[in-house]
Write a protein that holds these residues in place. Structure first.
Motif, PDB file in Angstrom:
ATOM      1  N   MET A  80       0.682  -1.134  -0.025  1.00  0.00           N
ATOM      2  CA  MET A  80      -0.008  -0.077  -0.052  1.00  0.00           C
ATOM      3  C   MET A  80       0.696   1.140   0.086  1.00  0.00           C
ATOM      4  O   MET A  80       0.383   2.290  -0.037  1.00  0.00           O
ATOM      5  CB  MET A  80      -0.855   0.001   1.141  1.00  0.00           C
ATOM      6  N   VAL A  81       2.283   1.092  -0.027  1.00  0.00           N
ATOM      7  CA  VAL A  81       3.135   2.092   0.019  1.00  0.00           C
ATOM      8  C   VAL A  81       2.792   2.990  -1.536  1.00  0.00           C
ATOM      9  O   VAL A  81       2.677   2.158  -2.559  1.00  0.00           O
ATOM     10  CB  VAL A  81       4.733   1.743   0.278  1.00  0.00           C
ATOM     11  N   LYS A  82       2.972   4.090  -1.623  1.00  0.00           N
ATOM     12  CA  LYS A  82       2.695   4.904  -2.883  1.00  0.00           C
ATOM     13  C   LYS A  82       3.808   5.106  -3.401  1.00  0.00           C
ATOM     14  O   LYS A  82       4.848   5.556  -3.049  1.00  0.00           O
ATOM     15  CB  LYS A  82       1.794   6.056  -2.565  1.00  0.00           C
ATOM     16  N   VAL A  83       3.770   4.619  -5.072  1.00  0.00           N
ATOM     17  CA  VAL A  83       4.842   5.331  -5.855  1.00  0.00           C
ATOM     18  C   VAL A  83       3.850   6.382  -6.617  1.00  0.00           C
ATOM     19  O   VAL A  83       3.132   6.010  -7.404  1.00  0.00           O
ATOM     20  CB  VAL A  83       5.203   4.037  -6.666  1.00  0.00           C
ATOM     21  N   ASN A  84       4.543   7.341  -6.728  1.00  0.00           N
ATOM     22  CA  ASN A  84       4.052   8.918  -7.364  1.00  0.00           C
ATOM     23  C   ASN A  84       2.600   8.719  -7.065  1.00  0.00           C
ATOM     24  O   ASN A  84       1.756   9.099  -8.116  1.00  0.00           O
ATOM     25  CB  ASN A  84       4.254   8.310  -8.864  1.00  0.00           C
ATOM     26  N   GLY A  85       2.287   8.526  -5.901  1.00  0.00           N
ATOM     27  CA  GLY A  85       0.865   9.036  -5.224  1.00  0.00           C
ATOM     28  C   GLY A  85      -0.383   7.830  -5.497  1.00  0.00           C
ATOM     29  O   GLY A  85      -1.440   7.796  -5.061  1.00  0.00           O
ATOM     30  N   ILE A  86       0.384   6.637  -6.092  1.00  0.00           N
ATOM     31  CA  ILE A  86      -0.628   5.608  -6.322  1.00  0.00           C
ATOM     32  C   ILE A  86       0.111   4.265  -5.586  1.00  0.00           C
ATOM     33  O   ILE A  86       1.123   3.824  -5.832  1.00  0.00           O
ATOM     34  CB  ILE A  86      -0.598   5.060  -7.963  1.00  0.00           C
ATOM     35  N   PRO A  87      -0.829   3.743  -4.732  1.00  0.00           N
ATOM     36  CA  PRO A  87      -0.437   2.618  -3.965  1.00  0.00           C
ATOM     37  C   PRO A  87      -0.001   1.360  -4.893  1.00  0.00           C
ATOM     38  O   PRO A  87      -0.702   1.059  -6.190  1.00  0.00           O
ATOM     39  CB  PRO A  87      -1.652   2.018  -3.032  1.00  0.00           C
ATOM     40  N   MET A  88       1.398   0.791  -4.558  1.00  0.00           N
ATOM     41  CA  MET A  88       1.684  -0.300  -5.372  1.00  0.00           C
ATOM     42  C   MET A  88       0.658  -1.183  -5.929  1.00  0.00           C
ATOM     43  O   MET A  88       0.631  -1.969  -6.934  1.00  0.00           O
ATOM     44  CB  MET A  88       2.894  -1.177  -4.952  1.00  0.00           C
ATOM     45  N   ILE A  89      -0.393  -1.823  -4.817  1.00  0.00           N
ATOM     46  CA  ILE A  89      -1.367  -2.811  -5.155  1.00  0.00           C
ATOM     47  C   ILE A  89      -2.203  -2.432  -6.043  1.00  0.00           C
ATOM     48  O   ILE A  89      -2.892  -3.138  -6.987  1.00  0.00           O
ATOM     49  CB  ILE A  89      -1.923  -3.326  -3.869  1.00  0.00           C
ATOM     50  N   ASN A  90      -2.592  -1.011  -5.917  1.00  0.00           N
ATOM     51  CA  ASN A  90      -3.496  -0.521  -6.973  1.00  0.00           C
ATOM     52  C   ASN A  90      -3.162  -0.653  -8.415  1.00  0.00           C
ATOM     53  O   ASN A  90      -3.686  -1.021  -9.337  1.00  0.00           O
ATOM     54  CB  ASN A  90      -3.821   0.932  -6.613  1.00  0.00           C
ATOM     55  N   ARG A  91      -1.965  -0.200  -8.561  1.00  0.00           N
ATOM     56  CA  ARG A  91      -1.224  -0.451  -9.790  1.00  0.00           C
ATOM     57  C   ARG A  91      -1.324  -1.900 -10.583  1.00  0.00           C
ATOM     58  O   ARG A  91      -1.628  -2.235 -11.662  1.00  0.00           O
ATOM     59  CB  ARG A  91       0.203   0.063  -9.719  1.00  0.00           C
ATOM     60  N   THR A  92      -0.753  -2.683  -9.427  1.00  0.00           N
ATOM     61  CA  THR A  92      -0.914  -4.346  -9.901  1.00  0.00           C
ATOM     62  C   THR A  92      -2.161  -4.656 -10.276  1.00  0.00           C
ATOM     63  O   THR A  92      -2.200  -5.390 -11.288  1.00  0.00           O
ATOM     64  CB  THR A  92      -0.117  -4.965  -8.684  1.00  0.00           C
ATOM     65  N   LEU A  93      -3.177  -4.405  -9.467  1.00  0.00           N
ATOM     66  CA  LEU A  93      -4.423  -4.864  -9.655  1.00  0.00           C
ATOM     67  C   LEU A  93      -4.839  -4.427 -10.990  1.00  0.00           C
ATOM     68  O   LEU A  93      -5.385  -5.068 -11.652  1.00  0.00           O
ATOM     69  CB  LEU A  93      -5.236  -4.765  -8.510  1.00  0.00           C
ATOM     70  N   SER A  94      -4.633  -3.150 -11.193  1.00  0.00           N
ATOM     71  CA  SER A  94      -5.040  -2.445 -12.463  1.00  0.00           C
ATOM     72  C   SER A  94      -4.334  -3.096 -13.655  1.00  0.00           C
ATOM     73  O   SER A  94      -5.273  -3.345 -14.902  1.00  0.00           O
ATOM     74  CB  SER A  94      -4.774  -0.965 -12.661  1.00  0.00           C
ATOM     75  N   GLN A  95      -3.289  -3.469 -13.560  1.00  0.00           N
ATOM     76  CA  GLN A  95      -2.498  -4.150 -14.724  1.00  0.00           C
ATOM     77  C   GLN A  95      -2.999  -5.752 -14.940  1.00  0.00           C
ATOM     78  O   GLN A  95      -3.243  -6.148 -16.102  1.00  0.00           O
ATOM     79  CB  GLN A  95      -0.969  -4.302 -14.515  1.00  0.00           C
ATOM     80  N   LEU A  96      -3.222  -6.342 -13.717  1.00  0.00           N
ATOM     81  CA  LEU A  96      -3.863  -7.651 -14.019  1.00  0.00           C
ATOM     82  C   LEU A  96      -5.321  -7.653 -14.360  1.00  0.00           C
ATOM     83  O   LEU A  96      -5.924  -8.480 -15.195  1.00  0.00           O
ATOM     84  CB  LEU A  96      -3.816  -8.355 -12.581  1.00  0.00           C
ATOM     85  N   ASP A  97      -5.976  -6.582 -14.119  1.00  0.00           N
ATOM     86  CA  ASP A  97      -7.466  -6.526 -14.392  1.00  0.00           C
ATOM     87  C   ASP A  97      -7.685  -6.637 -15.933  1.00  0.00           C
ATOM     88  O   ASP A  97      -8.889  -6.954 -16.425  1.00  0.00           O
ATOM     89  CB  ASP A  97      -8.273  -5.440 -13.792  1.00  0.00           C
ATOM     90  N   ARG A  98      -6.889  -6.116 -16.577  1.00  0.00           N
ATOM     91  CA  ARG A  98      -7.243  -5.802 -17.957  1.00  0.00           C
ATOM     92  C   ARG A  98      -6.742  -7.186 -18.683  1.00  0.00           C
ATOM     93  O   ARG A  98      -6.882  -7.297 -20.049  1.00  0.00           O
ATOM     94  CB  ARG A  98      -6.088  -4.899 -18.773  1.00  0.00           C
ATOM     95  N   LEU A  99      -6.434  -8.172 -18.010  1.00  0.00           N
ATOM     96  CA  LEU A  99      -6.066  -9.567 -18.642  1.00  0.00           C
ATOM     97  C   LEU A  99      -6.738 -10.630 -18.777  1.00  0.00           C
ATOM     98  O   LEU A  99      -7.015 -11.765 -19.060  1.00  0.00           O
ATOM     99  CB  LEU A  99      -4.802 -10.173 -17.796  1.00  0.00           C
ATOM    100  N   SER A 100      -8.213 -10.249 -18.310  1.00  0.00           N
ATOM    101  CA  SER A 100      -9.349 -11.089 -18.191  1.00  0.00           C
ATOM    102  C   SER A 100      -9.033 -12.570 -17.554  1.00  0.00           C
ATOM    103  O   SER A 100      -9.201 -13.545 -17.926  1.00  0.00           O
ATOM    104  CB  SER A 100      -9.847 -11.660 -19.662  1.00  0.00           C
ATOM    105  N   LEU A 101      -8.645 -12.420 -16.349  1.00  0.00           N
ATOM    106  CA  LEU A 101      -8.269 -13.610 -15.573  1.00  0.00           C
ATOM    107  C   LEU A 101      -9.501 -14.046 -14.839  1.00  0.00           C
ATOM    108  O   LEU A 101     -10.350 -13.417 -14.537  1.00  0.00           O
ATOM    109  CB  LEU A 101      -6.997 -13.113 -14.528  1.00  0.00           C
ATOM    110  N   SER A 102      -9.369 -15.236 -14.329  1.00  0.00           N
ATOM    111  CA  SER A 102     -10.538 -15.854 -13.729  1.00  0.00           C
ATOM    112  C   SER A 102     -10.616 -15.520 -12.290  1.00  0.00           C
ATOM    113  O   SER A 102     -11.813 -15.142 -11.684  1.00  0.00           O
ATOM    114  CB  SER A 102     -10.354 -17.447 -13.796  1.00  0.00           C
ATOM    115  N   ARG A 103      -9.582 -15.259 -11.645  1.00  0.00           N
ATOM    116  CA  ARG A 103      -9.525 -14.695 -10.360  1.00  0.00           C
ATOM    117  C   ARG A 103      -8.150 -13.941  -9.845  1.00  0.00           C
ATOM    118  O   ARG A 103      -7.170 -14.356 -10.659  1.00  0.00           O
ATOM    119  CB  ARG A 103      -9.894 -15.957  -9.307  1.00  0.00           C
TER     120      ARG A 103
END
Length: 609
Positions: free
Chosen positions: A25-48
């Protein structure tokens, strides 16, 4: 395909940032790392997406539930996160590994979308993502075959710096097929944790697997332009923020570091000025062979180092002192200065920046090449009542050069008027004129008002050692300078360099010939590019004017973002009717060709308002 993110760790090395906050949850340029990672994964149409939580788990799960993530997210809790390492976190999620193909990630890695894409698009079903080893990397490394087989996994204990050319660093991103998890990884994961406990790392299982005839997994090599960074401490965080900042902010964040660019993979630094053809390999090998002794021993004090410098520049010990780079000596010299200070602009600003601007007189050359002569300087300063004249020759950034005979006339002129003359000849060795230096024992004795400054770091290609000298026959001035710096102002590596320098004089002479030849070739190459005017230079850098309407700031930014080349934007130094200038260091022919081609492509593109 699913993803598993390991996010149970405490992140202690991030200190106050994780006192009440999970690491991802530490922010890189104002965005938590987990937010960035989940956003990147979300575009891959994963099952979970499966997230193993532990430290501050409730806070993390609560945060994730507030995010707009379309992919189903499930949580697995590691209740003993403070007693285990990530092998146990993955063990707790092993049932998910057996359900389908998996992307395995650690939550403290930040990466470009293309890094995930290359894993997804590779037809091979089980892959460990790796990157060529760089000096900033830490953790597990591997050796690879030409067929991308993982020959060996190198632990920290097995790591040998003499073998780093063969190493790749694991990026901590993996693709496991369901079959690989079933037949290889999960059985060995269960056996390993049962035999050796939970206080290990999941990569230890891969280390066992690669010893098998059929390990079931290959390596996937990242290309140098695919960016990623592992964030373990606040220094990592700062670098990651500069690497992944928005395009309009990234250049400024990198430039504010003022060096240390070896931490940025593949960057070509045309901003900072250094001799690219020296020191020779044999000299570096000699320094390397003495490294252990030098690091573990105190350097000599100012007396001995002045003797070494005096020997190297054919002066007396009482005429010279060594600095932690020329910058330390410039600071000390300016602190001694009284009355009005004369300078030329544009120039190296360290002298005037350390002096009262109300007591500074600046001469501005009135021509397109920022050139000037000794006569023009004496005419301008004749009635300015300056008490000190600081002159960089060749000048920076223009590369303007005043021949030695004319410099001697300036020495005489300043002496007749009682003006302290600081001649900074950090780049004089790159001039075409032979024997151009004012570092001469007799000349200094005849002109005690003269102080010569030289950056050894720049001329001799060793900026990391931080060496510079100041020389004068005014022994009172030299003694006062010696009092103003620490007795151990240089380290043992710098001292050893000065100790062995004279053995490599011919190598240095040969290097200067190469620099001058490459400067001429590079100048001609850039001159052939539409939209560039090259200003004649006698230094190891070129000042260029952009004549086609492109701004220096925009070109600097695009060179960094698109080509990983860093140049010096002169907008803050040269403010002249919206004209645009860059300073470009002369590097090797290979590097210079890369920059010339990049500039050709950029300047041929349409200008966007």
């Amino acid at each position: 395909m699913q993803a598993i993110i390991l996010a149970a760790g405490m992140g202690k090395r991030l200190k106050q940032l994780t006192q009440n906050n999970t690491k991802c949850m530490v922010k890189v340029n104002g965005i938590p790392m987990i937010n960035r990672t989940l956003s990147q994964l979300d575009r891959l149409s994963l099952s979970r997406i499966v997230i193993v939580v532990g430290y501050e788990g409730e806070k993390l799960t609560g945060h994730i539930r507030t995010l707009d993530v379309k992919t189903p997210v499930v949580f697995v809790e590691n209740p003993i996160y403070n007693k285990t390492n990530n092998i146990y976190s993955l063990f707790l999620a092993k049932d998910y590994l057996l359900k389908e193909d998996t992307l395995l990630l650690e939550s403290d890695v930040i990466f470009q979308d293309s890094v995930l894409d290359c894993l997804m698009e590779d037809p091979r079903d089980s892959l460990a993502l790796v990157a060529k080893y760089e000096a900033w990397m830490d953790g597990t490394c591997v050796r690879l075959s030409e067929q991308d087989d993982i020959i060996d996994m190198i632990s920290k204990k097995q790591f040998r710096f003499s073998e780093i050319e063969d190493y790749y660093k694991t990026v901590n991103l993996y693709k496991f097929s369901r079959e690989f998890s079933r037949t290889h990884y999960v059985p060995f994961l269960e056996a390993y944790t049962k035999a050796l406990g939970n206080n290990e790392y999941y990569e230890q299982v891969l280390k066992v697997l690669v010893a098998l005839d059929d390990p079931g997994i290959k390596a996937k090599r990242l290309s140098p332009d695919q960016k990623w960074y592992e964030i373990d401490d606040i220094q990592d965080l700062d670098i990651a923020e500069s690497m992944f900042a928005p395009e309009n902010e990234r250049t400024a964040l990198i430039q504010r570091r003022y060096g240390g660019y070896w931490r940025y993979p593949g960057m070509l630094d045309f901003c900072y000025l250094v001799n690219s053809y020296y020191p020779p390999k044999k000299m570096m090998d000699e320094i390397r062979s003495n490294f252990d002794v030098l690091v573990r021993q105190y350097p000599s004090g100012m007396y001995v180092n002045s003797l070494l410098a005096a020997r190297n520049f054919a002066l007396r010990q009482d005429q010279i002192l060594v600095g932690n780079g020329a910058a330390e000596l410039i600071k000390a010299l300016i602190e001694q200065t009284q009355g009005r200070l004369g300078v030329v602009r544009p120039t190296f600003e360290e002298y005037s920046n350390r002096y009262d601007p109300d007591k500074t007189e600046a001469y501005y050359p009135d021509n397109d090449n920022f050139s000037y002569t000794a006569d023009e300087l004496t005419t301008f300063f004749e009635d300015k009542d300056i008490r000190c004249l600081a002159l960089v020759n060749p000048d920076n950034p223009s590369g303007n050069y005043i021949p030695k005979a004319d410099m001697l006339r300036l020495v005489q002129w300043t002496g007749e008027r009682g003006i302290h003359f600081i001649a900074d000849e950090s780049f004089v060795d790159f001039a075409d004129e032979e024997n151009a230096s004012l570092l001469d024992e007799e000349l200094l004795d005849e002109n005690p008002h003269l102080t010569v400054v030289k950056s050894i770091s720049k001329s001799y290609g060793i900026p990391g050692l931080r060496l510079g000298i100041a020389a004068s026959a005014d022994t009172a001035r030299i003694q006062e300078l010696k009092k103003s710096v620490s007795i151990w102002n240089i380290n043992s590596l710098g001292e050893f360099y000065m100790q062995i320098e004279e053995k490599y004089r011919k190598d240095y002479t040969d290097a200067l010939v190469k620099v001058k030849a490459e400067r001429n070739r590079f100048s001609a190459l850039l001159s052939a590019v539409d939209g560039i005017r090259v200003i004649p230079s006698q230094a190891d850098y070129l000042m260029i004017e952009l004549t086609g309407g492109h701004t220096a700031g925009a070109v600097t930014q695009q060179l960094l973002l698109r080509y990983n080349c860093l140049v010096k934007d002169l907008s803050s130094k040269v403010k002249l009717k919206n004209r645009q200038f860059l300073r470009i260091a002369v590097r090797s022919q290979e590097d210079d060709d890369i920059l010339a081609e990049a500039l050709k492509e950029l300047l041929s593109a349409p200008i966007h308002s």
